[in-house]
Enzyme design. Structure first.
Site, PDB file in Angstrom:
ATOM      1  N   HIS A 155       0.485  -1.463   1.241  1.00 50.43           N
ATOM      2  CA  HIS A 155       1.319  -1.643   2.434  1.00 50.43           C
ATOM      3  C   HIS A 155       0.595  -2.499   3.466  1.00 50.43           C
ATOM      4  O   HIS A 155       1.168  -3.434   4.042  1.00 50.43           O
ATOM      5  CB  HIS A 155       1.651  -0.290   3.059  1.00 50.43           C
ATOM      6  CG  HIS A 155       2.511   0.593   2.211  1.00 50.43           C
ATOM      7  ND1 HIS A 155       3.646   0.156   1.566  1.00 50.43           N
ATOM      8  CD2 HIS A 155       2.405   1.923   1.914  1.00 50.43           C
ATOM      9  CE1 HIS A 155       4.208   1.164   0.909  1.00 50.43           C
ATOM     10  NE2 HIS A 155       3.468   2.245   1.100  1.00 50.43           N
ATOM     11  N   HIS A 191      -2.479   2.980  -2.591  1.00 46.71           N
ATOM     12  CA  HIS A 191      -1.074   2.849  -2.215  1.00 46.71           C
ATOM     13  C   HIS A 191      -0.947   2.298  -0.793  1.00 46.71           C
ATOM     14  O   HIS A 191      -0.213   1.331  -0.544  1.00 46.71           O
ATOM     15  CB  HIS A 191      -0.417   4.229  -2.324  1.00 46.71           C
ATOM     16  CG  HIS A 191       1.047   4.229  -2.042  1.00 46.71           C
ATOM     17  ND1 HIS A 191       2.001   4.138  -3.032  1.00 46.71           N
ATOM     18  CD2 HIS A 191       1.734   4.320  -0.872  1.00 46.71           C
ATOM     19  CE1 HIS A 191       3.208   4.184  -2.493  1.00 46.71           C
ATOM     20  NE2 HIS A 191       3.075   4.283  -1.182  1.00 46.71           N
ATOM     21  N   GLU A 192      -1.670   2.911   0.139  1.00 44.90           N
ATOM     22  CA  GLU A 192      -1.586   2.500   1.539  1.00 44.90           C
ATOM     23  C   GLU A 192      -2.179   1.111   1.760  1.00 44.90           C
ATOM     24  O   GLU A 192      -1.708   0.351   2.611  1.00 44.90           O
ATOM     25  CB  GLU A 192      -2.298   3.526   2.433  1.00 44.90           C
ATOM     26  CG  GLU A 192      -1.644   4.893   2.452  1.00 44.90           C
ATOM     27  CD  GLU A 192      -0.211   4.845   2.961  1.00 44.90           C
ATOM     28  OE1 GLU A 192       0.075   4.056   3.903  1.00 44.90           O
ATOM     29  OE2 GLU A 192       0.632   5.583   2.419  1.00 44.90           O
TER      30      GLU A 192
END
Length: 241
Positions: free
Chosen positions: A23, A19-20
């Site tokens: 980003h 997920h990170e």
């Protein structure tokens, strides 16, 4: 219990890192300065700095996080750094950066399904009856454990999933099941009964059932990459739904 906890930590950490990373990747592509990419939370243990980004390992091994310049709207940013600040970017760029996290999880799930399907194959549950509920329409109709369902109302079925879908689609209408019993083909008439069962969310759902469970017989279907691509998307979407 200990194994379960570590498995939970490992899976959760992996999902958070994916997920990170989403980003991080989009932020870097759009020119937003990433100050820190940490695996884990808490005090920094070790790492290295490259292109103004601190890549580090932190004390608590629960996923990780990305810190961008100007991440908070009230954060003070030097005038020379404004072009690299997240909060000073257009809305569409901030939307892309924020949305890249969940999108990365979606892509990761698809990749997992894709590689399993292409490398291992697709496990298919065969339409062989395992147990028959004593107080069920199936028992009254004469279905027995070991019967293999060949067709429903003349339409061939090859998997247990097809059997389940056809029974649900036809509701309380009488079904004609053609079964293979020790090499002999038999036509058995059975009318489903509507019962309330719980779905994955614990909600009561009314569905037609005949009162049988699968024997658990599997076959592994070989999948080519193109079909694997489509099936992986379907599996991922089904889980999301």
């Amino acid at each position: 219990m200990e194994t379960t906890i570590w498995a939970f930590v490992l899976v959760l950490s992996g999902l958070i890192l994916v997920h990170e990373f989403g980003h991080y990747l989009v932020a870097r592509c759009l020119g937003v300065r990433v100050l820190k990419f940490s695996i884990g939370f808490g005090p920094r243990l070790f790492g290295f700095v490259r292109n103004s980004t601190d890549y580090c390992i932190s004390l608590l091994p629960l996923g990780g996080f990305v810190k961008m310049l100007g991440e908070q709207p009230d954060e003070e940013v030097a005038s020379g750094d404004i072009p690299y600040s997240f909060s000073h970017r257009p809305v569409w760029q901030r939307t892309l950066i924020v949305g890249a996290g969940p999108f990365s999880n979606f892509v990761f799930a698809w990749l997992v399904f894709f590689f399993i399907l292409v490398i291992y194959g697709n496990p298919v549950l065969l339409p062989v009856i395992g147990d028959v509920n004593p107080a069920s329409p199936a028992k009254a109709a004469g279905l027995l454990p070991g019967d293999r369902i060949v067709s429903i109302n003349g339409i061939p079925v090859e998997t247990w999933n097809e059997v389940s879908k056809k029974i649900k689609a036809l509701g309380e209408k009488m079904l004609t099941l053609t079964v293979d019993r020790k090499g002999k083909r038999l036509a058995i008439h059975v009318t489903p009964r509507i019962e309330t069962v719980k779905n994955v969310f614990g909600e009561g759902v009314r569905v037609p059932i005949i009162g049988v469970t699968a024997a658990g017989n599997l076959k592994i279907e070989r999948i080519n990459p193109f079909k694997g691509f489509i099936m992986a998307l379907d599996r991922t979407w089904d889980l999301i739904v």
